[in-house]
Design a protein around this motif. Structure first.
Motif, PDB file in Angstrom:
ATOM      1  N   TYR A 152      -1.719  -5.626   8.644  1.00 57.94           N
ATOM      2  CA  TYR A 152      -2.808  -4.774   8.153  1.00 57.94           C
ATOM      3  C   TYR A 152      -2.865  -3.439   8.882  1.00 57.94           C
ATOM      4  O   TYR A 152      -3.477  -2.484   8.387  1.00 57.94           O
ATOM      5  CB  TYR A 152      -4.152  -5.498   8.281  1.00 57.94           C
ATOM      6  CG  TYR A 152      -4.754  -5.475   9.672  1.00 57.94           C
ATOM      7  CD1 TYR A 152      -5.845  -4.650   9.956  1.00 57.94           C
ATOM      8  CD2 TYR A 152      -4.247  -6.267  10.702  1.00 57.94           C
ATOM      9  CE1 TYR A 152      -6.404  -4.621  11.227  1.00 57.94           C
ATOM     10  CE2 TYR A 152      -4.804  -6.244  11.959  1.00 57.94           C
ATOM     11  CZ  TYR A 152      -5.875  -5.417  12.222  1.00 57.94           C
ATOM     12  OH  TYR A 152      -6.420  -5.387  13.485  1.00 57.94           O
ATOM     13  N   ARG A 155       2.136   0.100   7.322  1.00 52.70           N
ATOM     14  CA  ARG A 155       2.353   0.475   5.916  1.00 52.70           C
ATOM     15  C   ARG A 155       3.216  -0.589   5.258  1.00 52.70           C
ATOM     16  O   ARG A 155       4.440  -0.508   5.241  1.00 52.70           O
ATOM     17  CB  ARG A 155       3.012   1.847   5.839  1.00 52.70           C
ATOM     18  CG  ARG A 155       2.135   2.970   6.389  1.00 52.70           C
ATOM     19  CD  ARG A 155       2.844   4.306   6.324  1.00 52.70           C
ATOM     20  NE  ARG A 155       2.000   5.379   6.840  1.00 52.70           N
ATOM     21  CZ  ARG A 155       2.386   6.656   6.938  1.00 52.70           C
ATOM     22  NH1 ARG A 155       3.612   7.004   6.576  1.00 52.70           N
ATOM     23  NH2 ARG A 155       1.549   7.573   7.410  1.00 52.70           N
ATOM     24  N   PRO A 159      -2.466  -3.351   0.069  1.00 51.42           N
ATOM     25  CA  PRO A 159      -3.737  -2.896   0.651  1.00 51.42           C
ATOM     26  C   PRO A 159      -4.371  -3.969   1.534  1.00 51.42           C
ATOM     27  O   PRO A 159      -5.467  -4.465   1.263  1.00 51.42           O
ATOM     28  CB  PRO A 159      -4.596  -2.599  -0.582  1.00 51.42           C
ATOM     29  CG  PRO A 159      -4.118  -3.581  -1.605  1.00 51.42           C
ATOM     30  CD  PRO A 159      -2.630  -3.709  -1.364  1.00 51.42           C
ATOM     31  N   THR A 161      -6.294  -5.801   4.524  1.00 55.48           N
ATOM     32  CA  THR A 161      -7.472  -5.483   5.326  1.00 55.48           C
ATOM     33  C   THR A 161      -7.491  -6.350   6.588  1.00 55.48           C
ATOM     34  O   THR A 161      -6.752  -7.335   6.707  1.00 55.48           O
ATOM     35  CB  THR A 161      -8.758  -5.744   4.537  1.00 55.48           C
ATOM     36  OG1 THR A 161      -8.873  -7.160   4.284  1.00 55.48           O
ATOM     37  CG2 THR A 161      -8.751  -4.980   3.209  1.00 55.48           C
TER      38      THR A 161
END
Length: 263
Positions: A152, A155, A159, A161
């Motif tokens: 997290y 890259r 997405p 978290t």
């Protein structure tokens, strides 16, 4: 094998410390699981022909590369043995690489043949990691070092978290415990306060170089080992602090071969 990447090193946490080498650590939890104590000496070898003669109580070796006979030999020599696995990144050279659906594969993590995994998909990753943990258990390992535990912060192409990472890391810890294996937290310094109860020890690289070793203090304060290496610093630069913090530290080469320079 997992080593800090030059471009990502600031995001990778690996603790370093230098301590004397205590004797073998027999401590276990009430569940019968090994729980390494602070300050234990260790050997971390992920490349080259394994040298089983290093006089330390703990070895950390690749789970795929070594058979049960290697683990048994280390046990006869009085060592506890940690099973290294990559759990947050796919590696194209592993025998189970084709079992991973392409939808799980994200961007490269900087190492040839490796790509980040979509850790949100525990429905798919859970069974795959269960097989790997079964392998560690069946070969007789005492513990597991799951690597790439901080996707997290990188890259990955997904997405991810902090909540995704907590969920996945806790799942891995629970699965390891269900198999009688101790489990170490690799990297993910930011989530130590939340993950400390779930993990039995920590594995860290270069915390001295990046002035982060103090963030591992909750582990040693809880009576849990921190196994740490440095690559760029000399032992006189990091061992004094490592001793004060109770870390098990040494200097290694990036290739993580047999060479080591302990505190």
């Amino acid at each position: 094998m997992r080593r800090p990447l030059p471009l990502l090193a600031g995001l990778l946490l690996l603790a370093t410390a230098c301590t004397g080498v205590p004797g073998p650590d027999p401590k276990t939890t009430e569940e019968g699981r090994w729980r390494p104590a602070p300050g234990l000496g260790w050997q971390w070898q992920l490349s080259g022909r394994l040298d089983p003669t290093v006089d330390v109580p703990v070895y950390d070796i690749d789970g795929f590369d070594h058979p049960a006979s290697t683990v048994a030999d280390l046990h006869r020599r009085g060592r506890k043995v940690i099973c290294y696995l990559s759990t947050g990144a796919w590696e194209d050279f592993r025998p189970d690489a084709d079992d991973f659906p392409k939808t799980l594969l994200g961007k490269g993590n900087g190492w040839e043949g490796e790509r980040w995994l979509d850790i949100r998909r525990t429905d798919l990753l859970g069974p795959l990691m269960a097989k790997r943990l079964d392998m560690c258990r069946d070969k007789g390992f005492d513990a597991v070092e799951p690597d790439n535990m901080d996707g997290y912060r990188n890259r990955t192409g997904f997405p991810l978290t902090a909540a995704d990472q907590l969920r996945y890391n806790r799942l891995l810890a629970s699965m390891a415990h269900d198999r009688g294996l101790a489990v170490g937290l690799k990297n993910d310094l930011d989530q130590i306060p939340k993950l400390l109860p779930d993990f039995d020890f920590a594995v860290n690289e270069q915390c001295a170089e990046y002035d982060e070793c103090g963030r591992l203090a909750p582990f040693t304060a809880a009576g849990k080992a921190v196994f740490h290496v440095e690559y760029e610093l000399t032992t006189d630069q990091f061992c004094p602090q490592a001793r004060k913090l109770g870390l098990g530290s040494m200097r290694k080469r990036y290739e993580l071969d047999a060479w080591r320079e302990p505190c």
